[in-house]
Design a protein around this motif. Sequence first.
Motif, short mmCIF file in Angstrom:
data_model
loop_
_atom_site.label_atom_id
_atom_site.label_comp_id
_atom_site.label_asym_id
_atom_site.label_seq_id
_atom_site.Cartn_x
_atom_site.Cartn_y
_atom_site.Cartn_z
N LEU A 52 -2.97 -11.12 4.53
CA LEU A 52 -2.18 -10.56 3.43
C LEU A 52 -0.79 -10.14 3.91
CD1 LEU A 52 -4.80 -8.41 1.48
CD2 LEU A 52 -4.06 -10.76 1.02
N ALA A 53 -0.72 -9.61 5.11
CA ALA A 53 0.57 -9.15 5.63
C ALA A 53 1.57 -10.31 5.61
CB ALA A 53 0.41 -8.60 7.04
N GLU A 54 1.09 -11.48 5.98
CA GLU A 54 1.99 -12.64 5.99
C GLU A 54 2.23 -13.17 4.58
OE1 GLU A 54 1.21 -15.52 9.05
OE2 GLU A 54 2.08 -17.11 7.82
N MET A 55 1.14 -13.31 3.81
CA MET A 55 1.24 -13.90 2.47
C MET A 55 2.08 -13.03 1.53
SD MET A 55 -1.85 -15.03 -0.07
CE MET A 55 -2.12 -13.45 -0.87
N GLN A 56 1.96 -11.73 1.67
CA GLN A 56 2.60 -10.82 0.70
C GLN A 56 3.97 -10.31 1.15
OE1 GLN A 56 -0.40 -7.76 0.22
NE2 GLN A 56 -1.45 -8.93 -1.40
N PHE A 57 4.35 -10.63 2.36
CA PHE A 57 5.55 -10.02 2.93
C PHE A 57 6.77 -10.08 2.00
CE2 PHE A 57 9.65 -10.77 4.94
CZ PHE A 57 9.87 -9.51 5.46
N LEU A 58 7.05 -11.30 1.51
CA LEU A 58 8.28 -11.49 0.75
C LEU A 58 8.31 -10.64 -0.52
CD1 LEU A 58 10.65 -13.32 1.55
CD2 LEU A 58 9.91 -14.89 -0.24
N GLN A 59 7.17 -10.67 -1.27
CA GLN A 59 7.14 -9.91 -2.52
C GLN A 59 7.09 -8.40 -2.29
OE1 GLN A 59 7.69 -10.81 -5.66
NE2 GLN A 59 8.08 -12.89 -4.92
N ARG A 60 6.54 -8.00 -1.14
CA ARG A 60 6.51 -6.57 -0.81
C ARG A 60 7.92 -6.11 -0.42
NH1 ARG A 60 1.63 -3.92 -2.11
NH2 ARG A 60 -0.14 -5.02 -1.20
N ALA A 61 8.62 -6.95 0.35
CA ALA A 61 9.94 -6.58 0.83
C ALA A 61 11.01 -6.70 -0.26
CB ALA A 61 10.32 -7.44 2.04
N TYR A 62 10.84 -7.74 -1.10
CA TYR A 62 11.82 -7.99 -2.18
C TYR A 62 11.07 -8.18 -3.48
CZ TYR A 62 14.55 -9.16 1.98
OH TYR A 62 15.14 -9.12 3.21
N PRO A 63 10.60 -7.08 -4.09
CA PRO A 63 9.74 -7.23 -5.28
C PRO A 63 10.40 -8.06 -6.38
CG PRO A 63 9.76 -4.96 -4.50
CD PRO A 63 10.81 -5.69 -3.72
N GLY A 64 9.63 -9.01 -6.92
CA GLY A 64 10.11 -9.82 -8.04
C GLY A 64 11.00 -10.97 -7.65
N LEU A 65 11.21 -11.16 -6.36
CA LEU A 65 12.07 -12.25 -5.91
C LEU A 65 11.54 -13.60 -6.38
CD1 LEU A 65 14.56 -12.79 -3.91
CD2 LEU A 65 12.80 -13.52 -2.31
N GLU A 66 12.44 -14.45 -6.87
CA GLU A 66 12.03 -15.79 -7.31
C GLU A 66 12.77 -16.84 -6.50
OE1 GLU A 66 12.12 -16.56 -11.51
OE2 GLU A 66 11.40 -14.53 -11.96
N TRP A 67 12.14 -18.03 -6.44
CA TRP A 67 12.80 -19.13 -5.70
C TRP A 67 14.03 -19.60 -6.46
CZ3 TRP A 67 11.71 -19.88 -0.91
CH2 TRP A 67 10.42 -19.63 -0.43
#
Lengths: 262, 158
Positions: free
Chosen positions: A247-262
Motif C-alpha cells: 500500500l505504501a507504494e501503491m498509495q503514495f501519489l494520492q496520499r502525497a498529492y490528494p486528488g491528483l489526476e494524470w
Amino acid sequence: MAKAENNKYSKTIQSAVAEYALRLGDNSLILGQRLGEWTGHSAAVEIDMALSNMALDLIGQAQHFLGLAGEMEGKHRDADALAFTRDAHEFRNFWLVEQANGDFARTIARQFLFSTWQKPMLGELANSTNETLAAVAEKAVKEVSYHQSYARDWMLRLGGGTEESHHRLQRALDDLWGYTGEMFAGNGVDDMLVAEGISVDPAALESGWTIEVDAVLAEAGLTKPAVERMTSGGLKGHHSEHLGHLLAEMQFLQRAYPGLEW
Amino acid sequence: MAETREIDRIADLWALLDGVPDPEIPVISVVDLGIVRDIREQPDGSVTVIITPTYTGCPATLLIEQMIREALESDASLRFTIRTELSPAWTTDWISEKGKQALKEYGIAPPQPGERDVPCPRCGTTDVECISQFGSTPCKALYKCRQCLEPFDHFKCI
Ligand SMILES: [Zn+2]
C-alpha cells in the motif's frame, strides 16, 4: 449502472453487499498490483505481457467491485478513494494475494491457487440477484479462464521441468498452502447474502477447487502440502506485513498529492 | 414521415460511429468491433449510445469513449448521452464479418471458436503454434506460423 436495483435493500443487507464487494475488489486490486510489479522485470517478454495483462484484468474488476462497494456504503467514496485512501486494516483481501511475488514459481503458485478459486466463484456470481455483481462476474469470468489456464500450464512446466524449477515450485506451494483455507471460510456477511441469492457460498467452492488442484499437482509430480492450521484474518482486516509495504507504494501519489489526476 | 426521418438519423449515427477506429487496431471501427451496442432515440429527441468494453481492464476503454464523444459532438444539433453497459458481456461473436476481414488483412487472425485451427493470416495454413496466450493488448494472443515462420497475433475468443 444499476442504481435503482442496488438501492432496494435494507440497511443491513446494503452494508453486507458493501463488505462483500470490498472483499472481491480488494482481492483483485491487491493481486493486480502484485502482478504489475513484474512489468519490465520478467525473464521473457511473453511472460511480461502475460502478467501485465492479467494485472490489467484484475484492476479492471477491482474498479467495478470497489465502485459498487462505495455506492453501497454510501459515504461518497468512489473506487479510487477506496483503493488509495484506506489503511491496511480496512482492506478485506485474502492473505494469499498480498504475499510477495518472490520468484516466478512463487508468483505462479499464488496465481494458480487463486485463479482456480476465482474462476468458478465468478461463474456462480454471474447468477447473482444483484445486477452489478452478476454483470461484472459474467464479464470477468471469461478473462479469468485465461489466467487459470496460464497458471495451470506453468505449474505443469515448472513442476515437470528441471530439478531446480520443481524444487522452487514445491517450496512456493509449501509456503503458500496455509493461506488457502481463507478462501472457503466466509463469515456472517456470507450467511446473510447467500440466503438472498446475492453472493456465492465460499464453502461450496472447496470441493471443486480441491479436485482441480489435486489433479494438477499429481500431473506436475508435486506433493500436496500438509498444513496443521490455516492462517486467516483478511476478512477482519488483519493482514501480514506485506500488505502495508504494498500500500505504501501503491498509495503514495494520492496520499502525497490528494486528488491528483494524470 | 417523422418516423422515417428518425430511422435515417439513427442510421446516419451508426455510419458516423463506423468512422471511429479502435485506437489499438485502427483498421477496425468501434462499430465493427461490437463496442457500440445500440443507439436509441429518446422521447425528448436526444439519443443514448450504449457501449461495452471488450476487456474489463482494457486501458483503451476511456479513450474509446472519448473518441465516440468527439465524433458525436461533430453534429452540433445532437443531444446525446453515452452509457456503458457490462451485461450482456462483450464477446468476439459481435465482431462483424467486415471487421473480421479487416483484421485478417491487417495480419491479425480473427477469433476462432475454441482457439482451434487458427489460420495464419499470411499463408492460410493451420500449422501454427501458440507462443503466448497474452499478446500486445488484452484482446490478442501471440502465434507463430510453422510454414512461413512469421509471428502473428490472434484475436482471442471470449
Ligand atoms: Zn504462414
